[in-house]
Design a protein around this motif. Structure first.
Motif, PDB file in Angstrom:
ATOM      1  N   ALA A   1     -35.657  26.101  -0.632  1.00  0.00           N
ATOM      2  CA  ALA A   1     -34.584  25.813   0.319  1.00  0.00           C
ATOM      3  C   ALA A   1     -34.565  24.327   0.654  1.00  0.00           C
ATOM      4  N   PRO A   2     -33.399  23.688   0.627  1.00  0.00           N
ATOM      5  CA  PRO A   2     -33.318  22.259   0.965  1.00  0.00           C
ATOM      6  C   PRO A   2     -33.855  21.987   2.366  1.00  0.00           C
ATOM      7  N   LYS A   3     -34.358  20.770   2.571  1.00  0.00           N
ATOM      8  CA  LYS A   3     -34.846  20.388   3.896  1.00  0.00           C
ATOM      9  C   LYS A   3     -33.676  20.200   4.866  1.00  0.00           C
ATOM     10  N   LEU A   4     -32.558  19.712   4.363  1.00  0.00           N
ATOM     11  CA  LEU A   4     -31.399  19.496   5.221  1.00  0.00           C
ATOM     12  C   LEU A   4     -30.761  20.825   5.600  1.00  0.00           C
ATOM     13  N   ASP A   5     -30.303  20.913   6.838  1.00  0.00           N
ATOM     14  CA  ASP A   5     -29.506  22.073   7.227  1.00  0.00           C
ATOM     15  C   ASP A   5     -28.117  21.967   6.613  1.00  0.00           C
ATOM     16  N   LYS A   6     -27.560  20.745   6.689  1.00  0.00           N
ATOM     17  CA  LYS A   6     -26.207  20.538   6.180  1.00  0.00           C
ATOM     18  C   LYS A   6     -26.078  19.165   5.533  1.00  0.00           C
TER      19      LYS A   6
END
Length: 542
Positions: free
Chosen positions: A246-251
């Motif tokens: 899962a990417p570290k960024l939320d968006k």
């Protein structure tokens, strides 16, 4: 099959330098960079390409937050067949949703598997085997397998995506030899074939995306589409099932501002986390001097005068095209527009390029230009040119300089200012209603064959100039089959020679771009054509 996992496109010692959907690029809204990754020097000043102002080890990645990226254009559709995947003008949006089968290492000049597990070639480069990672799923839960890859590529070609013509001319078949294995059989050997899987063909669209006439962006990339407000912003949210974790960024948020200066100012004010500063040397130097980390690159022939070669236009006469080429003093244009800080030159591949050759571009020779123009006038040409230029400060300055140089040798130049990029698209790229237009020729380092084929091959729909020459078509075919750097460079020399003789259009310089980010931004990775990958991106404390 060999078992090499990455392919060198050709790094050689260097000397001291879309339009959406095509290989020719709008410059006034400026153009993207190429993909060189080495420090180089140009006669008009120091030009450092690659990663600059590199950050110290940031420690452990921090999860959360929204990263805002200032781009050139917010593409109206996330369908890769609709827009060429290029950095700053749609490529990042596509890569966010679909990822790429192959990525380009800008420092080494090699293509490496990304969404793919491996890509192996036979000894002569005429067959390639793509192995996919096991267990990768699209965001809708369906499997990204060999059949999905073939279906996506077939869809892309049927939709005439950027590069489809070259693919269809080069690839005989693509067949599944196992659940996660695709075999590509080429019509002739092509060692740079991996480059085709780093852009549109390598952005795999899920079968569920197309439901009749309705398209929904479904991919296996690190993000999924969250919100799109035309001309304002496009927001993506993290895909928790992304194969890379899962990417570290939320968006990830993309916004299109009014050019490179506006992007720099928004970076300085903290409104942007990442800014695409394209083609404006003063803004690039300011950002670099301010210590912003990022990636600097040069687009070969990124600034050019496109000549309409079609019947009924002045440029259908080779003498007129030659006169235009000889009339342009690229150093003078650079002095008037960039205070001598740009990368002037009439060659296809400037001194920062690994594809730079000893054969120079067409030389400034106003007397020769007058002679050729007078010959054309003696045969009935009235000497007028309708010259389309974007009404933007830098482009307008270029237009005035070019107009002055052409009129000095006897042309009568009608300067037609386009109010926006859309007008340029319609008049130049769609209607071909121009004699001369300021734009750019997209000669990216990483996609050498695609750039030359798209802009110059007589069968290419992206050949905006309408240039057609069987000898050039053959040279481009020979280039594709070149087996090593030395033979590639030898053919580029022949292409440059023929270009000088026939002047399809007139390059006036390379175009520098800087993808700059805040010092708390980490993990942004450049790939082919300046596309930034955000799957490993994160933000620390400010």
């Amino acid at each position: 099959m060999s078992h090499s996992r990455s392919w060198r496109i050709g790094k050689v010692s260097r000397v001291a330098v879309a339009l959406l959907g095509t290989g020719v690029l709008l410059v006034g809204c400026a153009s993207n960079g190429d993909d060189s990754g080495t420090d180089t020097t140009n006669t008009s000043g120091d030009v450092v390409t690659g990663m600059v102002n590199e950050q110290p080890d940031p420690g452990d990645a921090v999860a959360g937050g929204t990263m805002t990226y200032g781009v050139q254009v917010l593409v109206p559709s996330l369908d890769p067949t609709k827009t060429a995947a290029r950095g700053g003008s749609g490529g990042e949006a596509f890569a966010a949703v679909y990822d790429v089968l192959m990525s380009y290492d800008t420092a080494s000049g090699e293509f490496e598997p990304k969404l793919a597990q491996s890509l192996d070639t036979s000894d002569d480069g005429s067959t390639w085997r793509l192995k996919l990672r096991d267990g990768v799923k699209f965001s809708d839960g369906s499997a990204l397998d060999a059949n999905a890859v073939i279906a996506s590529i077939d869809r892309y070609n049927a939709g005439k995506g950027n590069g489809a013509e070259l693919w269809l001319a080069s690839v005989e078949s693509a067949q599944a030899s196992g659940p996660t294995t695709v075999d590509f059989k080429l019509k002739t050997p092509w060692m740079r074939f991996p480059s085709m899987l780093a852009l549109g063909h390598g952005m795999i669209v899920a079968p569920s995306s197309q439901q009749g006439d309705k398209f929904t962006a479904v991919g296996a990339g690190p993000f999924t589409e969250d919100l799109f407000t035309p001309s304002v912003e496009r927001i993506f949210k993290a895909n928790p099932s992304y194969y890379g974790g899962a990417p570290k960024l939320d968006k990830l948020r993309m916004v299109a501002l009014n050019g490179p200066q506006a992007n720099l100012e928004s970076l300085n004010s903290g409104q942007l986390d990442v800014a695409y500063i394209r083609g404006l040397t003063s803004a690039i130097n300011s950002a670099k001097s301010a210590g912003y980390p990022g990636y600097i690159d040069v687009l070969n022939a990124g600034s050019a005068e496109i000549v309409n070669n079609r019947e009924g236009r002045p440029g259908s006469d080779v003498r007129v095209r030659q006169a235009i080429g000889y009339a342009l003093d690229t150093t003078l244009i650079d002095q008037r527009v960039e205070n001598g800080e740009g990368l002037p030159g009439s060659e296809l591949f400037g001194p920062t390029s690994q594809w730079h050759v000893d054969t120079p571009g067409i030389a400034y020779d106003p007397e020769k230009a007058k002679e050729l123009l007078n010959q054309a006038k003696a045969d009935g040409y009235d000497g007028t040119l309708d010259y389309v230029v974007l009404s933007e400060p830098k482009d307008h300055a270029i237009g005035l300089a070019v107009q002055s140089l052409l009129q000095a040798v006897g042309f009568e130049v009608n300067l037609i200012l386009a109010n926006n990029a859309g007008d340029i698209v319609q008049n130049v790229y769609v209607k071909h209603d121009f004699d001369l237009a300021h734009a750019g020729i997209g000669m990216y380092e990483s996609i050498l064959d695609l750039g030359l084929f798209s802009t110059t091959n007589s069968t290419s729909m992206a050949n905006t100039a309408g240039y057609a020459n069987p000898a050039m078509d053959q040279l481009i075919a020979d280039l594709q089959q070149a087996k090593d750097n030395s033979s590639t460079l030898a053919i580029i020399g022949k292409i440059q020679t023929l270009w000088n003789e026939t002047v399809p259009s007139a390059p006036i310089g390379g175009l520098t771009s800087f993808w700059a980010w805040q010092k708390n931004v980490h993990g942004v990775v450049p790939t082919a054509t300046g596309i930034m990958l955000f799957d490993q991106a994160w933000m620390g404390a400010k």
